[in-house]
Design a protein around this motif. Structure first.
Motif, PDB file in Angstrom:
ATOM      1  N   GLU A 257      -0.442  -5.258   1.272  1.00  0.00           N
ATOM      2  CA  GLU A 257      -1.594  -6.107   1.977  1.00  0.00           C
ATOM      3  C   GLU A 257      -1.122  -7.391   2.623  1.00  0.00           C
ATOM      4  O   GLU A 257      -0.351  -8.115   1.932  1.00  0.00           O
ATOM      5  N   VAL A 258      -1.396  -7.777   3.793  1.00  0.00           N
ATOM      6  CA  VAL A 258      -1.247  -8.882   4.246  1.00  0.00           C
ATOM      7  C   VAL A 258      -2.570  -9.601   4.716  1.00  0.00           C
ATOM      8  O   VAL A 258      -3.299  -9.171   5.388  1.00  0.00           O
ATOM      9  N   GLU A 259      -2.907 -10.679   4.125  1.00  0.00           N
ATOM     10  CA  GLU A 259      -4.206 -11.541   4.446  1.00  0.00           C
ATOM     11  C   GLU A 259      -5.370 -10.564   4.241  1.00  0.00           C
ATOM     12  O   GLU A 259      -6.321 -10.545   5.126  1.00  0.00           O
ATOM     13  N   GLY A 260      -5.276  -9.654   3.337  1.00  0.00           N
ATOM     14  CA  GLY A 260      -6.407  -8.746   2.975  1.00  0.00           C
ATOM     15  C   GLY A 260      -6.297  -7.230   3.718  1.00  0.00           C
ATOM     16  O   GLY A 260      -7.437  -6.730   3.681  1.00  0.00           O
ATOM     17  N   ILE A 261      -5.411  -7.391   4.517  1.00  0.00           N
ATOM     18  CA  ILE A 261      -5.421  -6.036   5.432  1.00  0.00           C
ATOM     19  C   ILE A 261      -3.965  -5.321   5.173  1.00  0.00           C
ATOM     20  O   ILE A 261      -3.129  -5.647   4.957  1.00  0.00           O
ATOM     21  N   ARG A 262      -4.357  -4.076   5.072  1.00  0.00           N
ATOM     22  CA  ARG A 262      -3.416  -2.869   5.041  1.00  0.00           C
ATOM     23  C   ARG A 262      -3.493  -1.841   6.245  1.00  0.00           C
ATOM     24  O   ARG A 262      -4.742  -1.642   6.797  1.00  0.00           O
ATOM     25  N   LEU A 263      -2.507  -1.603   6.951  1.00  0.00           N
ATOM     26  CA  LEU A 263      -2.604  -0.647   7.797  1.00  0.00           C
ATOM     27  C   LEU A 263      -2.791   0.704   7.653  1.00  0.00           C
ATOM     28  O   LEU A 263      -3.334   1.644   8.314  1.00  0.00           O
ATOM     29  N   ILE A 264      -2.257   1.431   6.550  1.00  0.00           N
ATOM     30  CA  ILE A 264      -2.488   2.522   5.901  1.00  0.00           C
ATOM     31  C   ILE A 264      -2.767   2.613   4.423  1.00  0.00           C
ATOM     32  O   ILE A 264      -2.557   1.546   3.803  1.00  0.00           O
ATOM     33  N   ARG A 265      -3.683   3.546   4.112  1.00  0.00           N
ATOM     34  CA  ARG A 265      -3.901   3.347   2.558  1.00  0.00           C
ATOM     35  C   ARG A 265      -2.821   3.507   1.635  1.00  0.00           C
ATOM     36  O   ARG A 265      -1.629   4.102   1.980  1.00  0.00           O
ATOM     37  N   PRO A 266      -2.804   2.591   0.651  1.00  0.00           N
ATOM     38  CA  PRO A 266      -1.536   2.872  -0.469  1.00  0.00           C
ATOM     39  C   PRO A 266      -1.001   4.122  -0.938  1.00  0.00           C
ATOM     40  O   PRO A 266       0.232   4.172  -1.013  1.00  0.00           O
ATOM     41  N   GLU A 267      -1.813   5.014  -1.125  1.00  0.00           N
ATOM     42  CA  GLU A 267      -1.383   6.412  -1.337  1.00  0.00           C
ATOM     43  C   GLU A 267      -0.657   7.178  -0.146  1.00  0.00           C
ATOM     44  O   GLU A 267      -0.082   8.105  -0.408  1.00  0.00           O
ATOM     45  N   ARG A 268      -0.663   6.642   1.093  1.00  0.00           N
ATOM     46  CA  ARG A 268      -0.117   7.125   2.090  1.00  0.00           C
ATOM     47  C   ARG A 268       1.362   6.615   2.409  1.00  0.00           C
ATOM     48  O   ARG A 268       2.241   7.038   2.937  1.00  0.00           O
ATOM     49  N   VAL A 269       1.691   5.373   1.797  1.00  0.00           N
ATOM     50  CA  VAL A 269       3.065   4.599   1.961  1.00  0.00           C
ATOM     51  C   VAL A 269       4.131   5.355   1.832  1.00  0.00           C
ATOM     52  O   VAL A 269       4.964   5.397   2.616  1.00  0.00           O
ATOM     53  N   ALA A 270       4.208   6.145   0.603  1.00  0.00           N
ATOM     54  CA  ALA A 270       5.420   7.034   0.293  1.00  0.00           C
ATOM     55  C   ALA A 270       5.658   7.917   1.512  1.00  0.00           C
ATOM     56  O   ALA A 270       6.675   8.243   1.869  1.00  0.00           O
ATOM     57  N   GLU A 271       4.678   8.555   1.893  1.00  0.00           N
ATOM     58  CA  GLU A 271       4.757   9.801   2.825  1.00  0.00           C
ATOM     59  C   GLU A 271       5.122   9.251   4.185  1.00  0.00           C
ATOM     60  O   GLU A 271       5.780  10.108   4.709  1.00  0.00           O
ATOM     61  N   VAL A 272       4.601   8.296   4.521  1.00  0.00           N
ATOM     62  CA  VAL A 272       5.214   7.548   5.642  1.00  0.00           C
ATOM     63  C   VAL A 272       6.555   7.351   5.888  1.00  0.00           C
ATOM     64  O   VAL A 272       7.193   7.259   6.848  1.00  0.00           O
ATOM     65  N   THR A 273       6.783   6.435   4.626  1.00  0.00           N
ATOM     66  CA  THR A 273       8.062   5.644   4.922  1.00  0.00           C
ATOM     67  C   THR A 273       9.131   6.263   4.036  1.00  0.00           C
ATOM     68  O   THR A 273      10.418   5.854   4.116  1.00  0.00           O
ATOM     69  N   GLY A 274       9.027   7.334   3.514  1.00  0.00           N
ATOM     70  CA  GLY A 274       9.935   7.853   2.780  1.00  0.00           C
ATOM     71  C   GLY A 274      10.609   9.117   3.423  1.00  0.00           C
ATOM     72  O   GLY A 274      10.208   9.667   4.294  1.00  0.00           O
TER      73      GLY A 274
END
Length: 357
Positions: A257-274
């Motif tokens: 989260e940056v200044e209250g904003i996320r580009l993708i939902r937290p549960e998708r981060v591992a799928e996208v970046t792993g």
């Protein structure tokens, strides 16, 4: 004890004699902790950063998947019917993002000017025969990657990827810091790049390495972009024109989260970046591990050494990366355009990783 901002600034001040101008930005847990420059640039100066921009293009696609607008495993031909030619009917966005779709090559007679002709390039790719069955092998798609992602987005949304990117990053306050195509009124902000001494030898080597996929005259050169409105304004999503602060903030909002904003939902981060694919690169010969549009591993290390880090370097010496475990993102841009050397990006990146990761 010297803080990280001071450490980075001190090293940039030492490097600037040879690097001519640099920007470095670092985010930690959504906070800007380093914003350093040296030479005749400010934090707002835009840099042509070559393939560092591929991460921005991949991020646009991943945001649209998270929003339910795109699907990783839907056939590209569902939205781009002509693409089904030569057995590409089952090829997917996942294959594009992992560089395994088998379309790494531009037409052999492609010119620099052709790269500004969106229809010409995408029509060629739609009609091209893949080098292999999509998904069965991989090689780095140096120029074609962005056109493929961009056309999938255009066919799905009816909009240029540049316009979708602007909409995505506007809430982060960086709509004028991260560009694929730079509008005329912003082009005066773009740094004039200087090619390193001995660069022709490096280009001769690169021409041999990439000759099967990119005609030598199409390889990125400083002269293509210095005061060249047509190229600065062209829709070329395999490259980016950006600030270090802007692209570091994109990475920061992708992993947290940056200044209250996320580009993708937290549960998708591992799928996208792993890691989603590990194969030998058919053209370059190295073992490559890919996340959804980003190589895994920090520049200067391996996927095994830094498995929660992903990012994209650019020919010329720029880089952006993020460590999803540590909540850190990093970017460096520079005036010296040297396709054979990215030592400063590795050195400063390692300094940041040692301090924060």
């Amino acid at each position: 004890m010297t803080n990280l901002q001071d450490q980075v600034q001190q090293r940039l001040d030492e490097l600037v004699e040879t690097e001519l101008g640099l920007q470095v930005a670092v985010y930690k847990d959504g906070e800007l902790v380093v914003d350093a420059v040296a030479g005749p640039v400010t934090s707002d100066t835009l840099f042509y950063a070559a393939s560092t921009g591929k991460a921005v293009t991949a991020t646009v696609a991943n945001v649209l998947v998270d929003r339910g607008i795109l699907e990783y495993d839907a056939p590209v031909a569902d939205v781009w019917p002509e693409f089904a030619a030569h057995g590409k009917d089952k090829a997917t966005l996942r294959h594009v993002l992992t560089h395994s779709i088998g379309l790494p090559a531009l037409a052999p007679d492609t010119t620099v000017d052709d790269l500004s002709d969106w229809t010409k390039i995408t029509s060629y790719l739609a009609s091209a025969e893949p080098w292999w069955e999509p998904g069965t092998k991989m090689t780095y798609h140096a120029e074609t990657f962005g056109f493929l992602v961009g056309e999938i987005i255009r066919r799905t949304t009816g909009r240029r990827i540049s316009d979708v990117l602007r909409e995505i990053v506007e809430p982060l306050g960086i709509a004028d810091e991260v560009y694929i195509a730079v509008p005329p009124e912003q082009q005066s902000r773009v740094a004039t790049l200087v090619e390193a001494d001995g660069v022709e030898d490096a280009y001769a080597m690169l021409s041999g390495l990439f000759g099967k996929v990119v005609p030598p005259e199409v390889l990125p050169r400083a002269a293509h972009f210095n005061n060249h409105p047509e190229m600065l304004g062209a829709e070329r999503p395999s490259a980016g024109i950006l600030t270090a602060r802007g692209v570091a903030k994109v990475y920061a909002a992708l992993i947290g989260e940056v200044e209250g904003i996320r580009l993708i939902r937290p549960e998708r981060v591992a799928e996208v970046t792993g890691p989603v694919l590990t194969m030998q690169d058919e053209l370059l010969g190295n073992q490559a591990t890919w996340a959804m549009g980003y190589p895994v591993g920090r520049l200067g290390s391996t996927a095994e050494e830094s498995p929660t880090t992903f990012g994209m370097p650019g020919m010329g010496g720029s880089v952006g990366w993020a460590d999803s475990r540590a909540g850190v993102s990093f970017a460096l841009t520079r005036i010296l355009f040297d396709p054979a050397q990215s030592d400063s990006a590795v050195e400063i990146g390692n300094l940041v990783a040692k301090a924060l990761c």
